[in-house]
Write an enzyme that holds these catalytic residues in place. Sequence first.
Site, short mmCIF file in Angstrom:
data_model
loop_
_atom_site.label_atom_id
_atom_site.label_comp_id
_atom_site.label_asym_id
_atom_site.label_seq_id
_atom_site.Cartn_x
_atom_site.Cartn_y
_atom_site.Cartn_z
N SER A 24 0.85 -1.20 0.00
CA SER A 24 0.00 0.00 0.00
C SER A 24 0.88 1.24 0.00
CB SER A 24 -0.92 0.03 1.24
OG SER A 24 -0.15 0.16 2.43
N GLY A 25 0.25 2.39 -0.18
CA GLY A 25 0.92 3.67 -0.02
C GLY A 25 2.15 3.88 -0.87
N ILE A 26 3.18 4.43 -0.25
CA ILE A 26 4.42 4.78 -0.94
C ILE A 26 5.10 3.55 -1.53
CG2 ILE A 26 6.77 5.64 -0.56
CD1 ILE A 26 5.53 7.54 1.56
N TYR A 48 8.15 7.77 17.49
CA TYR A 48 8.22 7.68 16.02
C TYR A 48 9.31 8.62 15.49
CZ TYR A 48 6.73 8.14 11.13
OH TYR A 48 6.68 8.18 9.76
#
Length: 249
Positions: free
Chosen positions: A16-18, A150
């Site tokens: 998914s995504g990047i 994070y």
Amino acid sequence: MSKLKNKVAVITGANSGIGLATAKLYLKEGAKVVLSGRRQEALDEVSKDLEGDFITVLADASKPEDNKRLISEATAHYGNIDILFLNAGIAPVSPATDITEEHYNEIFNINVKSPMLTVKEALPSLNDGGSILFTSSIVHKKGFDGLGVYSASKGAIRAYSRVLTSELRSRGIRVNSIAPGPIETPIYSKMGLPQDVVEDMGKGFASQVPLGRFGKSEEVANAALFLASDEGSYVNGAELEIDGGISQI
């Protein structure tokens, strides 16, 4: 289009995504791509729309044995690797007052330990003159409430990439990082927050971006193509911010 013709690329967090956007672009540019993710159903679903020479490997980035198997299966199928894109990552939120050991370990296991150990496993099979890419983040440049662990994890992987750049100089392997800003990816829905909070957070991020919007995964993928291809042949040890300018003002 053949900027990566016959190059072998391994991409983590590619369902998914990047990661997925980059896999699609690499395939379009002629690469042979190994997509890894920790949900087989997601890998099966995205495979339906992919065109080109690729395989998928089920691998949980938090498990060292899975990272080892990823490289083993990639090299067994395609031989040596030219591009290693360590993209898998998570970003659960916790204010400093609520950080737990479990929260810390979960983030650092996936965002720091996993890419470091995957690089170790891949180096013997990574071609000289190859390319290693990390997905960093602008969060280690600015202070965003609730993202302390994070942010620390992304700062750690940036520091590691600098050392790796020096250690691999004799092999001509380039090491670079991509630091996305607010990007339209599923990572926001995985923060463990209510949907209305996620939406308000998104609006807040977008309002800080000079371009006034979230970026698209495809815009980050374009940077990943540049850094992995010959067009980026003299870019090494760098971190490229793809963030609409939010980290620059």
